[in-house]
Design a protein around this motif. Structure first.
Motif, short mmCIF file in Angstrom:
data_model
loop_
_atom_site.label_atom_id
_atom_site.label_comp_id
_atom_site.label_asym_id
_atom_site.label_seq_id
_atom_site.Cartn_x
_atom_site.Cartn_y
_atom_site.Cartn_z
N GLU A 5 40.47 51.33 39.12
CA GLU A 5 41.31 50.89 40.23
C GLU A 5 41.18 49.39 40.44
O GLU A 5 42.18 48.69 40.71
CB GLU A 5 40.92 51.63 41.52
CG GLU A 5 41.43 53.04 41.61
CD GLU A 5 41.17 53.64 42.98
OE1 GLU A 5 40.18 53.21 43.64
OE2 GLU A 5 41.95 54.50 43.40
N ALA A 6 39.93 48.87 40.34
CA ALA A 6 39.71 47.44 40.54
C ALA A 6 40.41 46.64 39.46
O ALA A 6 41.03 45.60 39.73
CB ALA A 6 38.22 47.15 40.55
N ALA A 7 40.34 47.12 38.21
CA ALA A 7 41.00 46.40 37.12
C ALA A 7 42.51 46.39 37.31
O ALA A 7 43.18 45.36 37.07
CB ALA A 7 40.62 47.05 35.79
N VAL A 60 43.47 43.85 40.09
CA VAL A 60 43.40 42.46 39.62
C VAL A 60 44.60 42.16 38.73
O VAL A 60 45.20 41.06 38.80
CB VAL A 60 42.07 42.23 38.88
CG1 VAL A 60 42.06 40.86 38.18
CG2 VAL A 60 40.90 42.33 39.84
N GLU A 61 45.00 43.12 37.90
CA GLU A 61 46.15 42.91 37.02
C GLU A 61 47.43 42.74 37.83
O GLU A 61 48.28 41.88 37.52
CB GLU A 61 46.27 44.10 36.07
CG GLU A 61 47.36 43.93 35.01
CD GLU A 61 47.09 42.76 34.08
OE1 GLU A 61 48.06 42.21 33.53
OE2 GLU A 61 45.89 42.39 33.90
N GLU A 62 47.62 43.54 38.90
CA GLU A 62 48.80 43.40 39.76
C GLU A 62 48.81 42.04 40.43
O GLU A 62 49.87 41.41 40.61
CB GLU A 62 48.80 44.51 40.82
CG GLU A 62 49.12 45.88 40.25
CD GLU A 62 49.08 46.95 41.33
OE1 GLU A 62 48.86 46.58 42.50
OE2 GLU A 62 49.27 48.12 41.00
N TRP A 63 47.63 41.57 40.84
CA TRP A 63 47.55 40.24 41.48
C TRP A 63 48.01 39.16 40.52
O TRP A 63 48.71 38.23 40.91
CB TRP A 63 46.10 40.01 41.92
CG TRP A 63 45.87 38.67 42.58
CD1 TRP A 63 45.46 37.52 42.00
CD2 TRP A 63 46.02 38.38 43.96
NE1 TRP A 63 45.35 36.53 42.89
CE2 TRP A 63 45.69 37.03 44.15
CE3 TRP A 63 46.41 39.15 45.08
CZ2 TRP A 63 45.75 36.40 45.39
CZ3 TRP A 63 46.46 38.51 46.31
CH2 TRP A 63 46.12 37.16 46.47
N LYS A 101 47.76 31.93 41.28
CA LYS A 101 46.83 31.13 40.49
C LYS A 101 45.38 31.25 41.00
O LYS A 101 44.45 30.97 40.25
CB LYS A 101 47.26 29.67 40.51
CG LYS A 101 48.59 29.45 39.79
CD LYS A 101 48.94 27.98 39.77
CE LYS A 101 50.28 27.74 39.05
NZ LYS A 101 50.64 26.32 39.00
N ASP A 102 45.19 31.62 42.25
CA ASP A 102 43.84 31.77 42.77
C ASP A 102 43.32 33.18 42.48
O ASP A 102 44.08 34.08 42.15
CB ASP A 102 43.82 31.49 44.28
CG ASP A 102 44.81 32.38 45.01
OD1 ASP A 102 45.75 32.86 44.35
OD2 ASP A 102 44.65 32.59 46.22
N ASP A 103 41.99 33.34 42.61
CA ASP A 103 41.38 34.64 42.38
C ASP A 103 41.75 35.59 43.51
O ASP A 103 41.93 35.18 44.67
CB ASP A 103 39.86 34.51 42.31
CG ASP A 103 39.42 33.75 41.08
OD1 ASP A 103 40.16 33.80 40.07
OD2 ASP A 103 38.34 33.12 41.12
N PRO A 152 41.32 38.27 46.48
CA PRO A 152 40.28 38.46 47.48
C PRO A 152 39.40 39.65 47.10
O PRO A 152 39.82 40.55 46.36
CB PRO A 152 41.07 38.74 48.77
CG PRO A 152 42.42 38.20 48.51
CD PRO A 152 42.67 38.36 47.05
N PRO A 153 38.15 39.69 47.61
CA PRO A 153 37.23 40.78 47.27
C PRO A 153 37.79 42.16 47.58
O PRO A 153 37.58 43.09 46.79
CB PRO A 153 35.99 40.47 48.12
CG PRO A 153 36.04 39.00 48.34
CD PRO A 153 37.50 38.65 48.43
N LEU A 154 38.51 42.29 48.71
CA LEU A 154 39.05 43.60 49.03
C LEU A 154 40.13 44.01 48.06
O LEU A 154 40.26 45.19 47.71
CB LEU A 154 39.61 43.59 50.46
CG LEU A 154 38.55 43.55 51.58
CD1 LEU A 154 39.22 43.46 52.94
CD2 LEU A 154 37.65 44.76 51.50
N VAL A 155 40.95 43.02 47.61
CA VAL A 155 41.99 43.33 46.62
C VAL A 155 41.34 43.73 45.30
O VAL A 155 41.78 44.67 44.62
CB VAL A 155 42.94 42.13 46.44
CG1 VAL A 155 43.93 42.39 45.31
CG2 VAL A 155 43.69 41.84 47.74
N ALA A 156 40.28 42.99 44.93
CA ALA A 156 39.59 43.28 43.66
C ALA A 156 38.65 44.48 43.77
O ALA A 156 37.99 44.84 42.80
CB ALA A 156 38.81 42.06 43.20
N LYS A 157 38.58 45.07 44.97
CA LYS A 157 37.74 46.24 45.22
C LYS A 157 36.26 46.01 44.88
O LYS A 157 35.57 46.89 44.38
CB LYS A 157 38.26 47.46 44.45
CG LYS A 157 39.67 47.89 44.87
CD LYS A 157 40.09 49.15 44.18
CE LYS A 157 41.48 49.57 44.60
NZ LYS A 157 41.60 49.84 46.04
#
Length: 388
Positions: A134-136, A139-142, A148-150, A152-157
């Motif tokens: 789910e986290a991967a 991050v791919e959807e983001w 261009k920025d990383d 957020p932790p909640l988005v990246a789970k």
């Protein structure tokens, strides 16, 4: 002859006899030699002696003590349950080796606990894999949004991943604990030893920490020997007296099974403090493998200990009774004259004194008592005064 004349003749004859006897007594008395008073010679006392021999001697230090096991522990279970198996060795006096099974606790409950813990670990592993996927994907959807920025932790789970990993670690720890408890249903011997006492029966329910038996190690035994402070001058006690290296060798003697036996040991240490009541220092002697032969040097046996002390050159051993006041001995010369001799005393024991100076080989030392003695008096040596 008339009666009157006859009585006169008898009277004159008697008077003549008396006068002759008196004259003879005076003549004998006059010619008697005069008696002179003489002083009787004083009697020469008889003594027993020993002929001494100067040689190299090790100062013996004697003591007594009771044999104690080097290690003695209470056998307690780390898990609770019903006893389903007991070793034949788990009896008072039983013998066992390191790793031997002493008793077994019913393990079914603990096997089930392992199965359940293993299932929870697999579930936690699956949950972690799902969360990582789910986290991967997040991050791919983001990145598809061309950010261009990383993320957020909640988005990246990231918190969910941390929680999943922590859960897996906890479940693995539970599995490890369940397996450990299962292994602990078998109580095994931690060393080679014997059973001192036991209080467990087949089918008995036991609790964690309950004392089931007392066992002790037979790899080594120790003897605590109380000694005077001055005795420690003559031998090395590791960690207590100056110097390095092993402690002094020791000879242990005991009577067991109707025979006198000896064992070799060594001084290993002194106890931490002096006994405040006796003012003695407890020296510890260790004997390796006391149960290696039969009969053994059994725990609880009262023994005699002889510690080999320093070696002296040209020393003389005499009976302690031959050492007189002010550290003197009585020496008898070839002319039969007794003389006082001051000696350098190394150590005095109940039956023996070690002299390190003042006597030479071949000299005769008096070993018997005398009521009255003076320096330079004449003595006679008893025929029994042979060299010792």
């Amino acid at each position: 002859m008339t009666p009157t004349r006859q009585r006169l003749v008898q009277f004159l004859f008697t008077a003549a006899m008396i006068a002759g006897g008196a004259a003879a007594f005076l003549i004998i008395t006059a010619n008697k030699p005069e008696l002179k008073r003489t002083q009787p010679a004083p009697p020469v006392p008889m003594v027993r002696v020993m002929t001494v021999e100067a040689t190299d001697l090790a100062i013996p230090i004697g003591g007594e003590g009771t044999v104690q096991p080097l290690r003695e522990i209470d056998l307690v279970p780390q898990v609770s349950g019903k006893i389903v198996e007991i070793s034949p060795a788990l009896v008072d006096g039983g013998r066992f080796s390191k790793g031997d099974l002493l008793l077994r606790i019913e393990s079914e409950d603990y096997e089930l606990a392992v199965t359940l813990a293993d299932a929870r670990v697999k579930d936690a592993e699956s949950n972690l894999v799902f969360t990582e996927e789910e986290a991967a994907a997040a991050v791919e959807e983001w990145r598809l949004l061309e950010r261009k920025d990383d993320p957020p932790p909640l988005v990246a789970k990231i918190p969910q991943l941390a929680a999943a990993r922590a859960r897996l670690a906890a479940e693995k720890a539970d599995l490890k604990k369940a397996r450990l408890n299962l292994a602990r249903t078998e109580v095994r011997a931690p060393f080679n030893g014997r059973v001192s006492s036991e209080s467990v029966g087949l089918g008995q329910y036991v609790s964690t920490g309950q004392t089931l038996a007392t066992i002790f190690s037979t790899n080594a035994a120790e003897i605590v020997v109380p000694l005077e402070d001055s005795a420690l001058f003559w031998f090395h006690v590791p960690g207590f007296t100056p110097g390095d290296g092993p402690g002094a060798p020791v000879r242990i003697t005991a009577r067991i099974a109707g025979r006198d036996l000896t064992w070799a040991g060594r001084v290993v240490r002194a106890e931490g403090k002096m006994d405040p009541r006796t003012r003695l220092i407890n020296v510890v002697v260790r004997v390796d493998n006391p149960y290696q032969r039969k009969p053994p040097l059994a725990a609880g046996l009262f023994v005699t200990v002889d510690i080999e002390g320093q070696r002296l050159t040209d020393a003389v051993a005499i009976p302690s009774a031959a050492l007189r006041e002010n550290r003197t001995v009585w020496v008898v010369g070839d002319d039969g004259v007794l003389s006082f001799r001051s000696v350098d005393v190394a150590r005095v024991m109940p039956n023996q004194a070690i002299i390190k100076g003042g006597l030479l080989s071949g000299e005769r030392v008096v070993t018997s008592p005398l009521r009255s003695v003076t320096d330079g008096m004449k003595v006679r040596v008893s025929a029994g005064g042979r060299p010792s």
